[in-house]
Scaffold this motif. Structure first.
Motif, mmCIF file in Angstrom:
data_model
loop_
_atom_site.group_PDB
_atom_site.id
_atom_site.type_symbol
_atom_site.label_atom_id
_atom_site.label_comp_id
_atom_site.label_asym_id
_atom_site.label_seq_id
_atom_site.Cartn_x
_atom_site.Cartn_y
_atom_site.Cartn_z
ATOM 1 N N ASP A 1 0.748 -1.292 0.563
ATOM 2 C CA ASP A 1 -0.101 0.037 0.052
ATOM 3 C C ASP A 1 0.765 1.155 -0.109
ATOM 4 O O ASP A 1 0.463 2.525 0.311
ATOM 5 N N CYS A 2 2.028 1.042 0.170
ATOM 6 C CA CYS A 2 3.220 2.314 -0.343
ATOM 7 C C CYS A 2 2.950 3.354 1.139
ATOM 8 O O CYS A 2 2.712 4.539 1.168
ATOM 9 N N SER A 3 2.701 2.789 2.294
ATOM 10 C CA SER A 3 2.612 2.966 3.682
ATOM 11 C C SER A 3 3.353 4.263 3.209
ATOM 12 O O SER A 3 4.716 4.682 2.982
ATOM 13 N N ASP A 4 2.810 5.646 4.591
ATOM 14 C CA ASP A 4 4.134 6.770 4.854
ATOM 15 C C ASP A 4 5.227 6.421 6.261
ATOM 16 O O ASP A 4 5.612 7.342 6.179
ATOM 17 N N GLY A 5 4.490 5.184 6.636
ATOM 18 C CA GLY A 5 5.408 4.524 7.826
ATOM 19 C C GLY A 5 5.531 6.010 8.857
ATOM 20 O O GLY A 5 6.345 5.796 9.253
ATOM 21 N N LEU A 6 4.318 6.334 9.173
ATOM 22 C CA LEU A 6 4.075 7.024 10.289
ATOM 23 C C LEU A 6 4.752 7.817 10.833
ATOM 24 O O LEU A 6 5.095 8.167 11.524
ATOM 25 N N PRO A 7 4.473 9.353 9.621
ATOM 26 C CA PRO A 7 5.554 10.185 10.055
ATOM 27 C C PRO A 7 4.912 10.928 11.333
ATOM 28 O O PRO A 7 3.696 10.708 10.882
ATOM 29 N N GLY A 8 5.019 11.513 11.891
ATOM 30 C CA GLY A 8 6.146 12.248 12.680
ATOM 31 C C GLY A 8 5.564 11.396 13.719
ATOM 32 O O GLY A 8 5.351 12.547 15.130
ATOM 33 N N LEU B 1 12.870 1.944 -2.421
ATOM 34 C CA LEU B 1 13.529 1.669 -4.101
ATOM 35 C C LEU B 1 12.979 0.956 -5.711
ATOM 36 O O LEU B 1 12.849 -0.149 -6.656
ATOM 37 N N GLY B 2 12.251 1.923 -5.403
ATOM 38 C CA GLY B 2 11.363 2.388 -7.457
ATOM 39 C C GLY B 2 9.795 1.686 -7.082
ATOM 40 O O GLY B 2 9.417 1.641 -8.427
ATOM 41 N N TYR B 3 9.140 1.105 -5.914
ATOM 42 C CA TYR B 3 8.477 0.607 -6.312
ATOM 43 C C TYR B 3 7.025 1.361 -5.739
ATOM 44 O O TYR B 3 5.968 0.372 -5.849
ATOM 45 N N CYS B 4 7.309 2.393 -5.577
ATOM 46 C CA CYS B 4 6.260 3.156 -6.189
ATOM 47 C C CYS B 4 6.095 4.158 -6.015
ATOM 48 O O CYS B 4 7.604 5.133 -6.257
ATOM 49 N N ASP B 5 5.160 4.699 -6.814
ATOM 50 C CA ASP B 5 4.937 6.097 -7.134
ATOM 51 C C ASP B 5 4.337 7.321 -6.203
ATOM 52 O O ASP B 5 5.350 8.505 -5.920
ATOM 53 N N SER B 6 3.648 7.265 -5.695
ATOM 54 C CA SER B 6 3.174 7.934 -4.401
ATOM 55 C C SER B 6 2.539 6.964 -3.200
ATOM 56 O O SER B 6 2.066 5.494 -2.564
ATOM 57 N N PHE B 7 2.052 7.620 -1.987
ATOM 58 C CA PHE B 7 1.863 7.114 -0.907
ATOM 59 C C PHE B 7 0.275 6.214 -1.493
ATOM 60 O O PHE B 7 -0.571 6.702 -2.333
ATOM 61 N N GLY B 8 0.330 5.142 -1.002
ATOM 62 C CA GLY B 8 -1.428 4.326 -0.712
ATOM 63 C C GLY B 8 -1.424 3.432 -2.326
ATOM 64 O O GLY B 8 0.150 3.496 -2.410
ATOM 65 N N GLU B 9 -2.091 2.394 -2.042
ATOM 66 C CA GLU B 9 -1.372 1.360 -2.992
ATOM 67 C C GLU B 9 -1.963 1.265 -3.974
ATOM 68 O O GLU B 9 -1.774 0.680 -4.753
ATOM 69 N N ASN B 10 -2.084 3.003 -4.221
ATOM 70 C CA ASN B 10 -2.619 3.163 -5.717
ATOM 71 C C ASN B 10 -1.146 3.471 -7.352
ATOM 72 O O ASN B 10 -1.359 3.418 -7.804
#
Length: 274
Positions: A159-166, A238-247
C-alpha cells in the motif's frame, strides 16, 4: 507466541489477552487438533454476554477466532505440564513497531513527536497492565535487533505506506518497509538469473525449488525493470512506489507462464464440476 496487548480494552494484570495472530510456532499434534475440534463442536464461546471462550477469553479483537481459542486451550484446557509454551519478546519476534502505552486517541497510536500538532498523546497506562513497560517499547527498537516483522502499525508495503511520519515509530517503520522491498528485489533478481544448464519445465512451478530463469520473455524482463522506476523516496521504496497509497504501488511481475497455468487449472476444475 506473542500476545496482542493492543486489543485489550481495559489494561490490567487480570485482563484477558489474545495471542497475536501474526506469529506462532508450534509442533503439530493430531491429539491437540482433536481437542480443538471438540471445543468447537461444544460451542464453548459465551456470546451473550460476550465473555468468550470458557467465559474468560473474550472482549478483544479476534476473540472468537484464532486469537481467542489458543490462549483458552493452552491456559485452561490442555493438561498441566503437557506443553512448554512461552511468550516471546514481541519487539524481537513479530515486531510491529507498536507503542506499549495507551494513547489519548481512541485507537492505538505511535508516540507523536508533536502531540499538539498530531492531536493525540501518550498516556502513562501500559497496555500489558504493568506499571513500567519501557522494556517493550517496540516503536523504538531498530529492525536489526528483530527477527521477524508484522506489518500492521506500519501498514502494508504493497500500500506504499508512509511509515507513520511525525511519530517515534517512523524511523523503525521506514527501515522495516525498506527491508521488505529489499526482499522483493532479491526475489526478482533470483528469478532473472540465467543458467545455461537450466531447462524450463512444462509448468513454471515444476522448478520452483530452483527458482531460476522464471522471467524468460524479453517483454517480462522489461516489465520487471520498468516496475522499479517509481519516483517515491527511492532510498526507502526502491522504485516500487510512485505515491503513498495502494494506487501508487508497482506490483510484482508474475513469472512467465503463470497466467496460462492458472487459466488451465480453472478450466480443469470447471470441467470436473460438470
Amino acid at each position: 507466541f506473542t500476545r496482542d496487548y493492543n486489543s485489550v480494552k481495559d489494561p490490567n494484570p487480570d485482563a484477558p489477552v489474545g495471542i497475536q495472530g501474526g506469529f506462532l510456532v508450534v509442533k503439530p499434534s493430531l491429539e491437540v487438533l482433536d481437542r480443538f475440534k471438540t471445543i468447537l463442536r461444544r460451542g464453548e464461546f459465551l456470546l451473550d454476554p460476550r465473555k468468550g471462550w470458557g467465559g474468560k477469553f473474550g472482549g478483544f479483537y479476534g476473540d472468537m477466532t484464532f486469537q481467542g481459542i489458543l490462549p483458552y486451550y493452552y491456559e485452561m484446557v490442555a493438561p498441566e505440564g503437557e506443553h512448554n509454551e512461552i511468550e516471546l519478546d514481541r519487539c524481537i519476534y513479530n515486531q510491529m513497531a507498536d507503542n506499549p502505552r495507551k494513547s489519548t486517541h481512541r485507537f492505538p497510536r505511535a508516540t507523536p513527536l508533536d502531540p499538539e500538532k498530531m492531536g493525540f498523546s501518550d498516556t502513562t497506562k501500559c497496555r500489558d497492565g504493568r506499571e513500567d513497560c519501557s522494556d517493550t517499547d517496540c516503536q523504538r527498537v531498530h529492525p536489526r535487533d528483530s527477527v521477524t516483522a508484522h506489518f500492521t502499525f506500519c501498514h502494508k508495503p504493497w500500500d506504499c505506506s508512509d511509515g507513520l511520519p511525525g511519530t517515534v515509530a517512523h524511523e523503525t517503520c521506514s527501515v522495516l518497509l525498506r527491508e521488505w522491498y529489499g526482499v522483493r528485489r532479491e526475489l526478482e533478481d533470483w528469478w532473472l538469473l540465467k543458467d545455461p544448464n537450466f531447462k524450463r519445465a512444462k509448468t513454471w512451478w515444476d522448478n520452483i525449488d530452483d527458482q531460476r530463469n522464471l522471467y524468460w520473455k524479453a517483454e517480462t524482463v522489461d516489465q520487471v525493470y520498468e516496475h522499479r522506476s517509481g519516483s517515491l523516496n527511492v532510498s526507502t521504496y526502491l522504485g516500487y512506489c510512485d505515491s503513498f497509497g495502494e494506487n501508487g504501488y508497482r506490483s510484482l511481475t508474475h513469472p512467465d507462464g503463470w497466467f496460462e497455468e492458472q487459466e488451465k487449472a480453472v478450466k480443469k476444475e470447471l470441467k470436473h464440476q460438470h
